[in-house]
Each structure stands twice: as structure tokens, then as C-alpha cells.
Design an enzyme around this catalytic site. Structure first.
Site, PDB file in Angstrom:
ATOM      1  N   GLY A 187       0.967  -1.182   0.001  1.00 41.74           N
ATOM      2  CA  GLY A 187       0.068  -0.118  -0.012  1.00 41.74           C
ATOM      3  C   GLY A 187       0.891   1.165   0.071  1.00 41.74           C
ATOM      4  O   GLY A 187       1.954   1.432  -0.453  1.00 41.74           O
ATOM      5  N   ARG A 188       0.276   2.333   0.556  1.00 38.58           N
ATOM      6  CA  ARG A 188       1.050   3.421   0.489  1.00 38.58           C
ATOM      7  C   ARG A 188       2.375   3.571   1.236  1.00 38.58           C
ATOM      8  O   ARG A 188       3.370   3.812   0.668  1.00 38.58           O
ATOM      9  CB  ARG A 188       0.096   4.739   0.996  1.00 38.58           C
ATOM     10  CG  ARG A 188      -1.104   5.045  -0.023  1.00 38.58           C
ATOM     11  CD  ARG A 188      -1.980   5.798   0.699  1.00 38.58           C
ATOM     12  NE  ARG A 188      -2.946   4.872   1.277  1.00 38.58           N
ATOM     13  CZ  ARG A 188      -4.179   4.922   1.216  1.00 38.58           C
ATOM     14  NH1 ARG A 188      -4.903   5.775   0.652  1.00 38.58           N
ATOM     15  NH2 ARG A 188      -5.007   4.091   1.879  1.00 38.58           N
ATOM     16  N   ILE A 189       2.484   2.969   2.385  1.00 42.78           N
ATOM     17  CA  ILE A 189       3.566   2.938   3.082  1.00 42.78           C
ATOM     18  C   ILE A 189       4.617   2.138   2.617  1.00 42.78           C
ATOM     19  O   ILE A 189       5.743   2.328   2.416  1.00 42.78           O
ATOM     20  CB  ILE A 189       3.449   2.590   4.524  1.00 42.78           C
ATOM     21  CG1 ILE A 189       2.365   3.674   5.342  1.00 42.78           C
ATOM     22  CG2 ILE A 189       4.604   2.860   5.458  1.00 42.78           C
ATOM     23  CD1 ILE A 189       1.722   3.387   6.589  1.00 42.78           C
ATOM     24  N   ARG A 207      -1.715  -9.048  -1.281  1.00 42.62           N
ATOM     25  CA  ARG A 207      -2.883  -9.797  -1.802  1.00 42.62           C
ATOM     26  C   ARG A 207      -3.411  -9.567  -3.037  1.00 42.62           C
ATOM     27  O   ARG A 207      -3.807 -10.567  -3.840  1.00 42.62           O
ATOM     28  CB  ARG A 207      -4.114  -9.649  -0.801  1.00 42.62           C
ATOM     29  CG  ARG A 207      -4.143 -10.494   0.443  1.00 42.62           C
ATOM     30  CD  ARG A 207      -5.033 -10.263   1.418  1.00 42.62           C
ATOM     31  NE  ARG A 207      -5.212  -8.966   1.533  1.00 42.62           N
ATOM     32  CZ  ARG A 207      -6.223  -8.134   2.418  1.00 42.62           C
ATOM     33  NH1 ARG A 207      -7.248  -9.004   3.099  1.00 42.62           N
ATOM     34  NH2 ARG A 207      -6.312  -6.883   2.690  1.00 42.62           N
ATOM     35  N   THR A 267       6.889  -2.355  11.254  1.00 38.74           N
ATOM     36  CA  THR A 267       6.287  -0.915  11.360  1.00 38.74           C
ATOM     37  C   THR A 267       4.716  -0.973  11.531  1.00 38.74           C
ATOM     38  O   THR A 267       4.107  -0.135  11.236  1.00 38.74           O
ATOM     39  CB  THR A 267       6.759   0.083  10.603  1.00 38.74           C
ATOM     40  OG1 THR A 267       6.510  -0.225   9.443  1.00 38.74           O
ATOM     41  CG2 THR A 267       8.058   0.472  10.985  1.00 38.74           C
ATOM     42  N   ARG A 284       1.670  -4.031  12.632  1.00 38.36           N
ATOM     43  CA  ARG A 284       1.084  -4.125  13.904  1.00 38.36           C
ATOM     44  C   ARG A 284       1.769  -5.204  14.501  1.00 38.36           C
ATOM     45  O   ARG A 284       2.126  -6.344  13.875  1.00 38.36           O
ATOM     46  CB  ARG A 284      -0.464  -4.371  13.721  1.00 38.36           C
ATOM     47  CG  ARG A 284      -1.206  -3.205  13.258  1.00 38.36           C
ATOM     48  CD  ARG A 284      -1.423  -2.380  14.428  1.00 38.36           C
ATOM     49  NE  ARG A 284      -2.368  -1.117  14.330  1.00 38.36           N
ATOM     50  CZ  ARG A 284      -1.889   0.026  13.944  1.00 38.36           C
ATOM     51  NH1 ARG A 284      -0.474   0.235  13.943  1.00 38.36           N
ATOM     52  NH2 ARG A 284      -2.665   1.066  14.017  1.00 38.36           N
ATOM     53  N   GLU A 337       0.968  -4.216  23.238  1.00 37.74           N
ATOM     54  CA  GLU A 337       1.730  -3.175  23.493  1.00 37.74           C
ATOM     55  C   GLU A 337       0.886  -2.376  24.399  1.00 37.74           C
ATOM     56  O   GLU A 337      -0.195  -2.229  24.207  1.00 37.74           O
ATOM     57  CB  GLU A 337       2.304  -2.373  22.392  1.00 37.74           C
ATOM     58  CG  GLU A 337       1.191  -1.737  21.261  1.00 37.74           C
ATOM     59  CD  GLU A 337       1.732  -1.151  20.109  1.00 37.74           C
ATOM     60  OE1 GLU A 337       2.644  -1.707  19.618  1.00 37.74           O
ATOM     61  OE2 GLU A 337       1.467  -0.004  20.017  1.00 37.74           O
ATOM     62  N   HIS A 381       6.607   2.284  19.131  1.00 38.78           N
ATOM     63  CA  HIS A 381       5.460   2.736  18.092  1.00 38.78           C
ATOM     64  C   HIS A 381       5.900   4.278  17.775  1.00 38.78           C
ATOM     65  O   HIS A 381       4.670   4.975  17.994  1.00 38.78           O
ATOM     66  CB  HIS A 381       4.126   2.575  18.763  1.00 38.78           C
ATOM     67  CG  HIS A 381       2.915   2.284  17.742  1.00 38.78           C
ATOM     68  ND1 HIS A 381       1.879   1.428  17.961  1.00 38.78           N
ATOM     69  CD2 HIS A 381       2.943   2.813  16.562  1.00 38.78           C
ATOM     70  CE1 HIS A 381       1.284   1.594  16.872  1.00 38.78           C
ATOM     71  NE2 HIS A 381       1.707   2.342  15.871  1.00 38.78           N
TER      72      HIS A 381
END
Ligand code: DGY
Length: 323
Positions: free
Chosen positions: A157-159, A180, A240, A242, A271, A289
Site C-alpha cells: 500500500g502507500r507505506i 494480496r 512497523t 502491527r 503493547e 511505536h
């Protein structure tokens, strides 16, 4: 017109809180402590909008109520796996998130982690601060070269794409992608990336693997003992995304027995509780985080929530509606 009432579950950057207070009847959680499920339920009964973050566990239990006064959850953050989707749907809640505005900063942090673990920066700092550095020597804290290596990105995706841009154009890395859905050839071409069909096909080919997929039940323990075993013995894993995406117990065993080169984590399962076993692993870099933690991103995230609220209360479909 009466302004809609809005509850903000954590403190936000001052500029955004000020703008929110101009436009809405706002109540802030001034103590800035995460709310319990009972407190969350209470706010859902009293406010037109609730603005949660990743620390608000809007689980099926927290959302187990017959009805809410709240009509929109304007989540501050891109990931929303802390919100039970089916409960939110049953309650007729609209849910929005804050994509785009944190992609660059989160990718910057993923690259920071990648470099730190490859070049043993955490170990070096611990040694220096611990007063045990004896000076330069050819064999001291020798790490791994990053430039020109192969980076596997899970979730494009974007990240993930921003990470690829940094790694490919900054460090000349070859990019392999698992996603996916099929990624458009022109997007892959931007970083000369190749898409592979499965995570199992990606892992054995990579020197570094960086996770950028969503969390939640569907991706829980996506990286488990079997898949860690598919990684090269000197490869590094970066997360980075989850915490729940990695089986932390399996990762700990893998690190303790030196079955991969190392790992670098910004997110943890459960966390802020950190498994004591992880703390024992020297070949592991850990950050609390910090992915989107820049002034620019955090302000932009807040203003993006405001855009979504404005859309919703002015009768438009919010631009970042996810539920
Ligand atoms: C995000 O936006 O998902 C960050 O991790 C904070 O929730």
C-alpha cells in the site's frame, strides 16, 4: 445550529485541538490515559462523534451495547484493527482513518529500523552508554551492508511503496513485493519491483523483509515459526505494521538461536507490554511505536480527522471512510 459533540480519547497536537474546539463541542481526555472498555462505552452513549486511536480497544466487548449516540468514529491513525468491524457495522457507526499523511514518516522510520539493525546501531549505543566501549578495532560490531541488497515488502500500500522508494532510489536495493491484490505494472515499475505470488516465495529470496500489511485477525501471526524458518539465516525482519502480525514467541526463539540475522520492531503484540524474552535479544532493535511520530505527520493526521468529521456532519461521504 448546535455544534456536534465530540470526544477525543487522547491528547492531540495543540493546533488541531484548537481547530476542533472552534468547530465542535469538544471534550478532551485531559489525563491522556487510555480509556477502559466501560469508559469507551460511556462516551459512545454521550457524544455524536468519538475520535479514538490505536490505544482504544474498541473490541466486540467494548461495543457490546444496544445503541449509541455516537454516529462516527474518526480514528486518528491509518490502522483500525483495534475497532471490531462487525460490531461497528451492527451499531451503524461510520468509521474513518487517516491514510496518506503519515506514509512518508512511517516509511522513514521503517528505513531507520532497517539501518539500525543492519549496522548494529542499538548494540553500539548500549555499549557506549554502558561505558564499555574500548575504542575502534577492525572486528568491532561488524554489521551488514544495506546498499544493493534485496528487500521484500509484505503489503504494498502507500507505506510499503514509500519504503520501496527509499530503499530502491536511496540504497539501490532490489524490491520484491507480496500483496494480496495485483499491483499495477506502472506502480511496480517506479521502483523496478517484482510481485511474487506468496509470502513463502518471497521470504527465501530476501536479505531484508519489511512488513506493511494491516493487522487484525486475518493477519495474526502471518509471520510464524514456519515462515521465519524460510528466511535466509542472515536476513533481517522489520515491523512497523502491527504487533500481532508476528508470532513474537517464535521470533524470540529464532533470534535467540541465531536463525536469522536480526529483527527491528516498532510495534508489539499487546503493547505497551513487551515480552521479557524480547528484551533479552541483542540482535533486536525496538522502538515504542514511533512510526508516525513527527510534528508534521501528527498534525496532518489530526487535520485529516477534522476533514472527515466536517464531511460527515455536513452530509457528505467522508473521504476516508473505511466502514
Ligand atoms: C497508524 O496510523 O496506524 C499508526 O500506527 C498509529 O495508529
Amino acid at each position: 445550529m448546535v455544534k456536534p459533540s465530540v470526544f477525543v480519547t487522547r491528547r492531540w497536537p495543540a493546533a488541531v485541538e484548537a481547530k476542533l474546539a472552534e468547530d465542535y463541542n469538544v471534550v478532551l481526555n485531559t489525563g491522556d490515559k487510555p480509556l477502559s472498555p466501560a469508559e469507551l462505552r460511556d462516551t459512545l452513549g454521550k457524544f455524536d462523534a468519538v475520535l479514538p486511536t490505536v490505544t482504544d480497544k474498541l473490541t466486540a466487548e467494548a461495543l457490546d451495547i444496544p445503541a449509541t449516540q455516537t454516529r462516527i468514529l474518526g480514528n486518528y491513525g491509518v490502522g483500525f484493527s483495534h475497532i471490531c468491524e462487525s460490531s461497528a457495522r451492527n451499531l451503524g457507526l461510520t468509521v474513518t482513518n487517516t491514510p496518506d499523511v503519515l506514509s512518508e514518516c512511517t516509511a522513514d522510520l521503517a528505513m531507520t529500523l532497517l539501518l539500525m539493525v543492519a549496522r548494529r546501531a542499538g548494540e553500539g549505543e548500549r555499549e557506549l552508554r554502558g561505558g564499555s566501549w574500548t575504542g575502534w578495532r577492525p572486528t568491532h560490531l561488524v554489521g551488514t551492508k544495506v546498499s544493493g541488497k534485496t528487500l521484500g515488502i509484505i503489503g504494498y500500500g502507500r507505506i510499503g511503496q514509500e519504503m520501496a522508494r527509499r530503499a530502491h532510489h536511496g540504497f539501490g536495493m532490489d524490491i520484491l513485493v507480496y500483496n494480496r491484490s495485483t499491483i499495477a505494472p506502472e506502480i511496480l515499475a517506479q521502483c523496478k519491483a517484482s510481485q511474487v505470488d506468496s509470502i513463502d516465495a518471497l521470504l527465501p529470496q530476501c536479505d531484508f523483509v519489511s512488513l506493511h500489511c494491516p493487522g487484525g485477525a486475518a493477519n495474526r501471526h502471518l509471520i510464524n515459526a514456519r515462515r521465519l524458518d524460510l528466511m535466509k539465516e542472515d536476513a533481517f525482519l522489520i515491523n512497523t505494521a502491527r504487533g500481532e502480525v508476528i508470532d513474537e514467541w517464535a521470533l524470540t526463539q529464532t533470534l535467540i538461536y541465531g536463525l536469522i540475522g536480526g529483527a527491528a520492531l516498532d510495534v508489539f503484540d499487546g503493547e505497551p507490554r513487551i515480552s521479557p524474552d524480547l528484551l533479552q535479544c541483542d540482535n533486536l532493535v525496538m522502538l515504542p511505536h514511533l512510526g508516525s511520530a513527527t510534528r508534521e505527520a501528527r498534525e496532518a493526521m489530526g487535520f485529516r480527522v477534522l476533514d472527515n468529521l466536517d464531511d460527515f456532519f455536513q452530509g457528505r461521504d467522508p473521504r476516508d471512510r473505511v466502514i
